[in-house]
Design a protein around this motif. Structure first.
Motif, mmCIF file in Angstrom:
data_model
loop_
_atom_site.group_PDB
_atom_site.id
_atom_site.type_symbol
_atom_site.label_atom_id
_atom_site.label_comp_id
_atom_site.label_asym_id
_atom_site.label_seq_id
_atom_site.Cartn_x
_atom_site.Cartn_y
_atom_site.Cartn_z
ATOM 1 N N LYS A 172 -0.492 7.145 12.778
ATOM 2 C CA LYS A 172 -1.123 6.048 12.256
ATOM 3 C C LYS A 172 -0.910 5.719 10.680
ATOM 4 N N VAL A 173 -0.676 4.518 10.307
ATOM 5 C CA VAL A 173 -0.775 4.332 8.818
ATOM 6 C C VAL A 173 -1.580 2.998 8.603
ATOM 7 N N HIS A 174 -2.658 3.117 7.915
ATOM 8 C CA HIS A 174 -3.378 1.755 7.724
ATOM 9 C C HIS A 174 -3.166 1.509 6.091
ATOM 10 N N LEU A 175 -3.200 0.192 5.785
ATOM 11 C CA LEU A 175 -3.229 -0.334 4.592
ATOM 12 C C LEU A 175 -4.534 -0.899 4.302
ATOM 13 N N LYS A 176 -5.024 -0.249 3.025
ATOM 14 C CA LYS A 176 -6.365 -0.843 2.633
ATOM 15 C C LYS A 176 -6.446 -1.000 1.260
ATOM 16 N N LYS A 177 -7.383 -1.907 0.906
ATOM 17 C CA LYS A 177 -7.934 -1.779 -0.505
ATOM 18 C C LYS A 177 -9.447 -1.528 -0.847
ATOM 19 N N PRO A 178 -9.700 -0.766 -1.257
ATOM 20 C CA PRO A 178 -11.141 -0.330 -1.216
ATOM 21 C C PRO A 178 -11.869 -1.072 -2.181
ATOM 22 N N ASN A 179 -13.268 -1.306 -1.970
ATOM 23 C CA ASN A 179 -14.078 -2.073 -2.655
ATOM 24 C C ASN A 179 -14.074 -1.784 -4.101
ATOM 25 N N ALA A 180 -14.020 -0.331 -4.378
ATOM 26 C CA ALA A 180 -14.174 0.139 -5.654
ATOM 27 C C ALA A 180 -12.852 -0.184 -6.513
ATOM 28 N N SER A 181 -11.743 -0.724 -5.839
ATOM 29 C CA SER A 181 -10.566 -1.392 -6.715
ATOM 30 C C SER A 181 -10.822 -2.422 -7.340
ATOM 31 N N ARG A 182 -10.232 -2.772 -8.527
ATOM 32 C CA ARG A 182 -10.489 -4.095 -9.191
ATOM 33 C C ARG A 182 -9.770 -5.182 -8.424
ATOM 34 N N LYS A 183 -10.441 -6.220 -8.175
ATOM 35 C CA LYS A 183 -9.870 -7.212 -7.148
ATOM 36 C C LYS A 183 -8.612 -7.752 -7.723
ATOM 37 N N PRO A 184 -8.171 -8.050 -9.056
ATOM 38 C CA PRO A 184 -6.881 -8.312 -9.500
ATOM 39 C C PRO A 184 -5.735 -7.417 -9.362
ATOM 40 N N SER A 185 -6.389 -5.979 -9.248
ATOM 41 C CA SER A 185 -5.303 -4.844 -9.543
ATOM 42 C C SER A 185 -4.376 -4.874 -7.972
ATOM 43 N N SER A 186 -3.217 -4.679 -8.487
ATOM 44 C CA SER A 186 -2.061 -4.504 -7.432
ATOM 45 C C SER A 186 -2.201 -3.148 -6.767
ATOM 46 N N GLU A 187 -2.915 -2.406 -6.917
ATOM 47 C CA GLU A 187 -2.998 -1.058 -6.142
ATOM 48 C C GLU A 187 -3.371 -1.196 -4.664
ATOM 49 N N LEU A 188 -2.869 -0.504 -3.631
ATOM 50 C CA LEU A 188 -3.254 -0.663 -2.382
ATOM 51 C C LEU A 188 -3.139 0.796 -1.914
ATOM 52 N N TYR A 189 -3.742 1.110 -0.875
ATOM 53 C CA TYR A 189 -3.844 2.602 -0.347
ATOM 54 C C TYR A 189 -3.237 2.732 0.942
ATOM 55 N N PHE A 190 -2.329 3.650 1.342
ATOM 56 C CA PHE A 190 -1.943 3.835 2.524
ATOM 57 C C PHE A 190 -2.495 5.153 3.108
ATOM 58 N N VAL A 191 -3.349 4.821 4.267
ATOM 59 C CA VAL A 191 -4.332 5.789 4.910
ATOM 60 C C VAL A 191 -3.430 6.296 6.026
ATOM 61 N N CYS A 192 -2.943 7.668 5.923
ATOM 62 C CA CYS A 192 -1.609 8.155 7.025
ATOM 63 C C CYS A 192 -2.706 9.182 7.850
ATOM 64 N N LEU A 193 -2.680 9.022 8.935
ATOM 65 C CA LEU A 193 -3.289 9.967 9.989
ATOM 66 C C LEU A 193 -2.566 10.753 11.100
ATOM 67 N N GLY A 194 -2.748 11.819 11.310
ATOM 68 C CA GLY A 194 -1.844 12.500 12.316
ATOM 69 C C GLY A 194 -0.336 12.674 12.093
ATOM 70 N N TYR A 195 -0.322 13.643 11.047
ATOM 71 C CA TYR A 195 1.210 14.145 10.593
ATOM 72 C C TYR A 195 1.712 14.935 11.812
ATOM 73 N N GLY A 196 2.828 14.327 11.882
ATOM 74 C CA GLY A 196 3.778 14.970 13.002
ATOM 75 C C GLY A 196 3.750 14.563 14.502
ATOM 76 N N LEU A 197 2.722 13.449 14.415
ATOM 77 C CA LEU A 197 2.507 12.972 15.809
ATOM 78 C C LEU A 197 3.095 11.532 16.062
ATOM 79 N N SER A 198 4.113 11.140 14.982
ATOM 80 C CA SER A 198 4.608 9.784 15.110
ATOM 81 C C SER A 198 5.335 9.364 16.358
#
Length: 198
Positions: A172-198
């Motif tokens: 699984k790969v989830h795309l998230k923007k945490p609350n602690a990120s600044r709103k106008p910031s262009s940063e996003l986070y890919f949360v990747c779970l279960g390596y080698g199980l794709s």
């Protein structure tokens, strides 16, 4: 004061009060609370770790049975309970040192990496994604099956291509923007779970 400034100051103030080196610590703690990227006893590798806020959080989350090691080209003071390597993620020779310290494979690889910002957006975005590919090459050599990863990306034309690349590696790969990120910031986070199980 604008709400954005209030939010920014809130996390900066909180970091100072709680002894964390950066407000970015709260992004990791928030994402971990939702997805348990790092658990007790985990071996954690932090690629692009300076100034050390994520390493501090990782030490707390992994506990005294886990091990945390970080890599960065910038020098930084040691984080209590963790090991720091001054080196580049583009130099795969750091892999041997990581594995030797952990005594085996990692359970989580976390990357909050940024290039030297030039102010030219397309160039900065391309370089940041390139660094993430370098991190993922290291990850492929050190991450245990079923392990987790977290990548910061500067959102732009190559972001989804990188997400598709990660989707081939993780269950699984989830795309998230945490609350602690600044709103106008262009940063996003890919949360990747279960390596080698794709």
């Amino acid at each position: 004061m604008k709400p954005l400034d209030a939010q920014r100051d809130h996390y900066r103030k909180l970091a100072k009060e709680q002894g964390y080196r950066s407000r970015a610590t709260y992004k990791l703690l928030e994402l971990n609370n939702s997805y348990r990227i790092i658990g007790p006893g985990f071996n954690v590798v932090d690629l692009g770790c300076a100034p050390g806020g994520w390493m501090q959080a990782a030490v707390k989350l992994a506990g005294n049975k886990g091990k945390v090691i970080g890599v960065d080209t910038s020098y930084m003071d040691d984080v209590e309970g963790a090991r720091f390597i001054k080196g580049s993620v583009e130099d795969e020779s750091v892999i041997d040192e990581i594995i030797e310290y952990l005594g085996g494979r990692a359970n989580a690889v976390i990357c909050d990496i940024s290039p030297q910002i030039t102010g030219h957006w397309s160039m900065d975005h391309a370089k940041q994604i390139s660094l993430n590919y370098s991190c993922s090459k290291i990850m492929d050599r050190i991450l245990a099956t079923k392990g987790n990863a977290l990548f910061k990306v500067f959102d732009g034309e190559y972001s989804m291509e990188f997400r598709d690349y990660l989707k081939k590696k993780f269950a699984k790969v989830h795309l998230k923007k945490p609350n602690a990120s600044r709103k106008p910031s262009s940063e996003l986070y890919f949360v990747c779970l279960g390596y080698g199980l794709s």
